[in-house]
Design a protein around this motif. Sequence first.
Motif, PDB file in Angstrom:
ATOM      1  N   GLY A 156       0.921  -1.200  -0.203  1.00  0.00           N
ATOM      2  CA  GLY A 156      -0.035  -0.031   0.035  1.00  0.00           C
ATOM      3  C   GLY A 156       1.035   1.286  -0.157  1.00  0.00           C
ATOM      4  O   GLY A 156       0.228   2.410   0.007  1.00  0.00           O
ATOM      5  N   VAL A 157       2.268   1.192  -0.039  1.00  0.00           N
ATOM      6  CA  VAL A 157       2.942   2.390   0.151  1.00  0.00           C
ATOM      7  C   VAL A 157       3.930   2.442  -1.119  1.00  0.00           C
ATOM      8  O   VAL A 157       4.954   3.361  -0.864  1.00  0.00           O
ATOM      9  CB  VAL A 157       3.504   2.520   1.503  1.00  0.00           C
ATOM     10  N   MET A 158       3.820   1.835  -2.269  1.00  0.00           N
ATOM     11  CA  MET A 158       4.597   1.865  -3.333  1.00  0.00           C
ATOM     12  C   MET A 158       4.619   3.173  -3.791  1.00  0.00           C
ATOM     13  O   MET A 158       3.641   3.873  -4.189  1.00  0.00           O
ATOM     14  CB  MET A 158       4.333   0.918  -4.310  1.00  0.00           C
ATOM     15  N   PRO A 159       5.697   3.634  -3.884  1.00  0.00           N
ATOM     16  CA  PRO A 159       5.917   5.192  -4.585  1.00  0.00           C
ATOM     17  C   PRO A 159       5.641   5.094  -6.206  1.00  0.00           C
ATOM     18  O   PRO A 159       5.471   3.891  -6.662  1.00  0.00           O
ATOM     19  CB  PRO A 159       7.206   5.849  -4.237  1.00  0.00           C
ATOM     20  N   HIS A 160       5.449   6.233  -6.705  1.00  0.00           N
ATOM     21  CA  HIS A 160       5.288   6.131  -8.159  1.00  0.00           C
ATOM     22  C   HIS A 160       6.488   6.257  -9.048  1.00  0.00           C
ATOM     23  O   HIS A 160       6.497   5.984 -10.233  1.00  0.00           O
ATOM     24  CB  HIS A 160       4.526   7.198  -8.519  1.00  0.00           C
ATOM     25  N   TRP A 161       7.822   6.170  -8.386  1.00  0.00           N
ATOM     26  CA  TRP A 161       8.884   6.189  -9.081  1.00  0.00           C
ATOM     27  C   TRP A 161      10.083   5.696  -7.951  1.00  0.00           C
ATOM     28  O   TRP A 161       9.871   6.263  -6.921  1.00  0.00           O
ATOM     29  CB  TRP A 161       9.401   7.391  -9.684  1.00  0.00           C
ATOM     30  N   ASP A 198      12.952  -5.671  -9.471  1.00  0.00           N
ATOM     31  CA  ASP A 198      11.978  -6.769  -9.575  1.00  0.00           C
ATOM     32  C   ASP A 198      10.454  -6.255  -8.775  1.00  0.00           C
ATOM     33  O   ASP A 198       9.523  -6.573  -9.408  1.00  0.00           O
ATOM     34  CB  ASP A 198      12.215  -8.227  -9.108  1.00  0.00           C
ATOM     35  N   GLN A 199      10.762  -5.678  -7.751  1.00  0.00           N
ATOM     36  CA  GLN A 199       9.252  -5.117  -7.162  1.00  0.00           C
ATOM     37  C   GLN A 199       8.638  -4.028  -7.975  1.00  0.00           C
ATOM     38  O   GLN A 199       7.528  -3.957  -7.989  1.00  0.00           O
ATOM     39  CB  GLN A 199       9.774  -4.715  -5.532  1.00  0.00           C
ATOM     40  N   CYS A 200       9.837  -3.193  -8.448  1.00  0.00           N
ATOM     41  CA  CYS A 200       9.142  -2.228  -9.198  1.00  0.00           C
ATOM     42  C   CYS A 200       8.421  -2.894 -10.731  1.00  0.00           C
ATOM     43  O   CYS A 200       7.147  -2.361 -11.120  1.00  0.00           O
ATOM     44  CB  CYS A 200      10.322  -1.326 -10.004  1.00  0.00           C
ATOM     45  N   ALA A 201       9.179  -4.005 -11.289  1.00  0.00           N
ATOM     46  CA  ALA A 201       8.610  -4.342 -12.516  1.00  0.00           C
ATOM     47  C   ALA A 201       7.284  -5.038 -12.122  1.00  0.00           C
ATOM     48  O   ALA A 201       6.237  -4.997 -12.851  1.00  0.00           O
ATOM     49  CB  ALA A 201       9.645  -5.450 -12.893  1.00  0.00           C
ATOM     50  N   ALA A 202       7.091  -5.672 -10.944  1.00  0.00           N
ATOM     51  CA  ALA A 202       5.860  -6.473 -10.587  1.00  0.00           C
ATOM     52  C   ALA A 202       4.885  -5.309 -10.230  1.00  0.00           C
ATOM     53  O   ALA A 202       3.475  -5.595 -10.455  1.00  0.00           O
ATOM     54  CB  ALA A 202       5.998  -7.314  -9.273  1.00  0.00           C
ATOM     55  N   ALA A 203       5.110  -4.206  -9.915  1.00  0.00           N
ATOM     56  CA  ALA A 203       4.082  -3.205  -9.563  1.00  0.00           C
ATOM     57  C   ALA A 203       3.875  -2.048 -10.635  1.00  0.00           C
ATOM     58  O   ALA A 203       2.796  -1.233 -10.680  1.00  0.00           O
ATOM     59  CB  ALA A 203       4.672  -2.275  -8.287  1.00  0.00           C
ATOM     60  N   GLY A 204       4.637  -2.436 -11.782  1.00  0.00           N
ATOM     61  CA  GLY A 204       4.537  -1.310 -13.009  1.00  0.00           C
ATOM     62  C   GLY A 204       5.072   0.041 -12.680  1.00  0.00           C
ATOM     63  O   GLY A 204       4.692   0.925 -13.245  1.00  0.00           O
TER      64      GLY A 204
END
Length: 294
Positions: free
Chosen positions: A181-186, A213-219
Amino acid sequence: MAENSAISWTRHTWNPWMGCTKVSPACDGCYAEALMDKRYGKVQWGHHPRVRTGTHTWNDPFRWQRQAEKDGDRPLVFCASLADIFDNQVPGDWRADAFDVMRRTPRLVYLLLTKRPQNIIRLAREAGGLPPNAAIGTTCEDQQRADINLPALKSAYWVTRPLFTFASFEPLLGPIHIPPGVMPHWIITGGETDQGSHRARPTHPGWFVSLRDQCAAAGVPFHHKQNGEFLPEDWLDKDGYQWQAGYACPKVHRFSDGTACIRVGKKQSGRKLDGVEHNAFPPLPVSVEEAHHG
């Protein structure tokens, strides 16, 4: 204070003032302190008065604005590389003045990176509200800081309504799993470099890869700024990395899982992550009106 920044994730840096106080392990090797305090003696670090920069520096954004109008683009401006825009030891009117400059240069996108995201809501309100062309970000060097700073950044997002949020995992000093729930936009990652008497701490390559990989999974766009002073031993003979024969006294750091990283220097370590450069940026609206009114 920089016409075109050497920092890969911004076009310009702008410093309305200089000076800061250390608040976390990421601050141990502060390059701004090493440069402006230890080397040039322009400001004292810690609980000392901050130093406001001069008229030329405060006029820089207006020059960049005029150029951006001619070019039809929206350059990123990192504010402030020699301070912390949400430092509560800074006079409040300085921040209000800086925010006013931001509002008067709407084609520029200001990256407000802080190690104090808990201050964003209050200090932005006291300064007249966050400029509509600003993004807010925070530094997270390990899981402890991620668990504290990312939720604070998310809370500030819902109140201040920036263009986007971002997080700098530099220097990355431990593995990080971004809480739900706290993934930033970049996301930006980077290893530590030597600063003055401070010797860089190595980053396990798996920590970078995990965030990628976390970024890739979250787009989420992922930008890898630098590896720091070290490279994994098994990267040195592939993907364009060449071991320099006769390199003076390479220092090896071996992590608990057996991974060996060798001190090769910042220039030699480069920006590739397992052979690939990651240069993603968040999508920018053509105008502030587009961003806030769709």
